[in-house]
Design a protein around this motif. Sequence first.
Motif, mmCIF file in Angstrom:
data_model
loop_
_atom_site.group_PDB
_atom_site.id
_atom_site.type_symbol
_atom_site.label_atom_id
_atom_site.label_comp_id
_atom_site.label_asym_id
_atom_site.label_seq_id
_atom_site.Cartn_x
_atom_site.Cartn_y
_atom_site.Cartn_z
ATOM 1 N N ASN A 120 -7.108 12.188 -5.359
ATOM 2 C CA ASN A 120 -6.442 11.000 -4.821
ATOM 3 C C ASN A 120 -7.144 10.532 -3.551
ATOM 4 O O ASN A 120 -6.524 10.257 -2.538
ATOM 5 N N LYS A 125 -0.554 3.769 -7.746
ATOM 6 C CA LYS A 125 -0.693 4.843 -8.739
ATOM 7 C C LYS A 125 0.613 5.624 -8.895
ATOM 8 O O LYS A 125 0.956 6.080 -9.990
ATOM 9 N N ASP A 126 1.354 5.752 -7.799
ATOM 10 C CA ASP A 126 2.628 6.482 -7.860
ATOM 11 C C ASP A 126 3.800 5.514 -8.048
ATOM 12 O O ASP A 126 4.908 5.753 -7.582
ATOM 13 N N ASP A 145 6.938 3.486 -8.815
ATOM 14 C CA ASP A 145 8.299 3.902 -9.149
ATOM 15 C C ASP A 145 9.113 2.635 -9.389
ATOM 16 O O ASP A 145 9.337 1.851 -8.457
#
Length: 725
Positions: free
Chosen positions: A22, A495-496, A498
């Motif tokens: 990352n 990328k994360d 939610d």
Amino acid sequence: MKFNKIFIAAFLTAVSILNAQNKQVTLEEIWGGEFRQEYLQSLRSLNNGKEYAVRNYDRATGAMNVDVYSYETGEKTRTLISSANISNLDFFQDYTLSEDESKVLLSNNLKSIYRRSSVGDYYAYSFETKKIQKIAEQQIQEPTFSPDASKVAYVYKNNIYVKDLTSGETNQITTDGKENFIINGVTDWVYEEEFAFVRAFDWNKTGNKIAFLRFDETEVPEFSMDMYGTYGKQLYPTQSVFKYPKAGEKNSKVSLHLYDLQSGNTSKINLEKAYEYIPRIEWTNDENVLSVQAMNRHQNNLDLIFVDVEKNNQMVVLNETDEAYIDITNDLTFLNDNSFIWTSEKDGWNHIYHYNKKGKLLDQVTKGDWDVTHYYGFDPNTGRIYYQSTENGSINRDVFSIRANGKNKAQLTQKRGTNSADFSADFTYFINTYSSATTPNEYTLRLAKNGKNVREIKDNKALLNKLKPYNFSKKEFSTLSVNGNDLNMWIIKPKDFDSTKKYPLLMYQYSGPGSQSVSNTFNGSNDYWYQLLAQQGYIVACVDGRGTGYKGAKFKKVTQNELGKYEVEDQIEAAKILGARDYIDADRIGIWGWSFGGFMASNCIFQGNDTFSMAIAVAPVTSWRFYDSIYTERYMTTPQENASGYDDNSPINHVQGLKGDFLLVHGGGDDNVHVQNTMQMVEALIQANKQFDWAIYPDKNHGIYGGNTRLHLYTKMTNFIKENL
């Protein structure tokens, strides 16, 4: 205790691996060239159809080489020329082979004038004698071999010269060239920028005649820019002064001329009708017949004229009209019998047509609700035409072949994305360049008859490996239903991501007529910047609204006479639709753009102040009254005819609507979109008592680059986004 140590070590190792996967991208990496792709530089097929040449720089020796490779094996067969083996020339920047490949033109010390034009030192090298000749002691423009490579024509200080490479003698063809008054053989500023060519002369097939354009700029208004120099080395500013026809103002008077090398006479070719523009001249395969494309000022009526210079007669072989405008292309191609290939949007989509030498339509070669995006050529041996199109979706490109009668079409590329082709001289092979949103350029050799993959040539797997630790987000393609149209869109999420959270949204667009920002191609520098923003918690999206290209002429030309009306409506509505999604914070939507995109970003935050809370406008047009005649009038006619179209959609006239945060950026040496645009907007904002941020980059042109300039600009924009969105 031992267990805890093992656990801690394993935990730290896992964290280390996770962090490595990352990695955070930096602006220094983006603008330092860290993610640069590998290319085939200056690729050219050789006449034998068996080999191709590529320019290669040898970093170890500092030599520039033109290397030759076999299509069949991929092996390097020889070095055509190397700067290491040429006396009196340590280096060259590029090369141009003569038509018969007996000589090569080498360029060095190139200095840009405007977007496409430059001056430089040029040399002719003979492969037979191994001798090199400098074409002129001065820096010159557009040197071009005669068909037999015995001579080179070029332009120096607005006059045309011809150098005889055998005798070494130079003959001056024109004598009236004068800066900001008369130009011979190269284009004026507005032709170069908007008709996209510089060399305005052409050798006939036997090399005994040269046709050329002459530009009389005498009555064209001048534009001047103060240039300040750098780092205090220049005590007084200098001025760059050039002729620039703004919308509705006087253009250059363009005339057509002929030089006969045998008699030494120059004559004017008087066209039988009065035309405002002559955007293309090209000799046909008949040594005495010159093709001329000429059009009216509105650019919606074009004549293709064949001029027989021996018989002194002219014939309009083709007339094109359009309710809006006609795009000029380089697709006109003459076949052996002097029939010709032509592309046109006359059925609502851009397609290929075949006419005989008198202008009678033989066949509409391609048909369908898709656009031909590139015409590659005609193979006389098989009777097949090769082209690129959007048949598999407007964001994709594929390569096809088809018979000249429109039958037996074959798709030659299969991988979905963007495919282009460079064909061997005999149309046996083509080098396919392929990329997509997930794949950087791949070069493969394919058979032209069926597209079969022969072998791999070059790829960018090393770049993909370099990118792995960054774990970049996927660019998602879709369509968005906006104002009755399905608009192409891409979106990049963190990328994360939610879906239960809310994210700020930054929209990018260009939106200019016929443009495309949503395409299935690999990353450019801005895409890495969007990934940087996504890593920092932003969603980035791009929507191609009405007026953009590759969805048919009606979709593209709906904005005629009202640039900025429908385009702005689409961006505002698209932002509202996206803002209604659960995961987007409708109170934190920004928009940015450059040039036409800056015009749009300004209008969007002024007119959509309940939708956009932030905007960045780089090098924007702020009133089409300030922009050049050819581009602006193509879409708007003149200000005298269409005052409301110019003024109703000008950001300057909507500054009172500014509520959010606005950053305005311009280059002080922008010869294209003059800094005048920003200065006028600044004054309007001040008088409306609107607070904003702005920056001027001294002496920088429309691209705003050089040294650390791009890094500084994108750092400024990144900080502005983080502080205000």
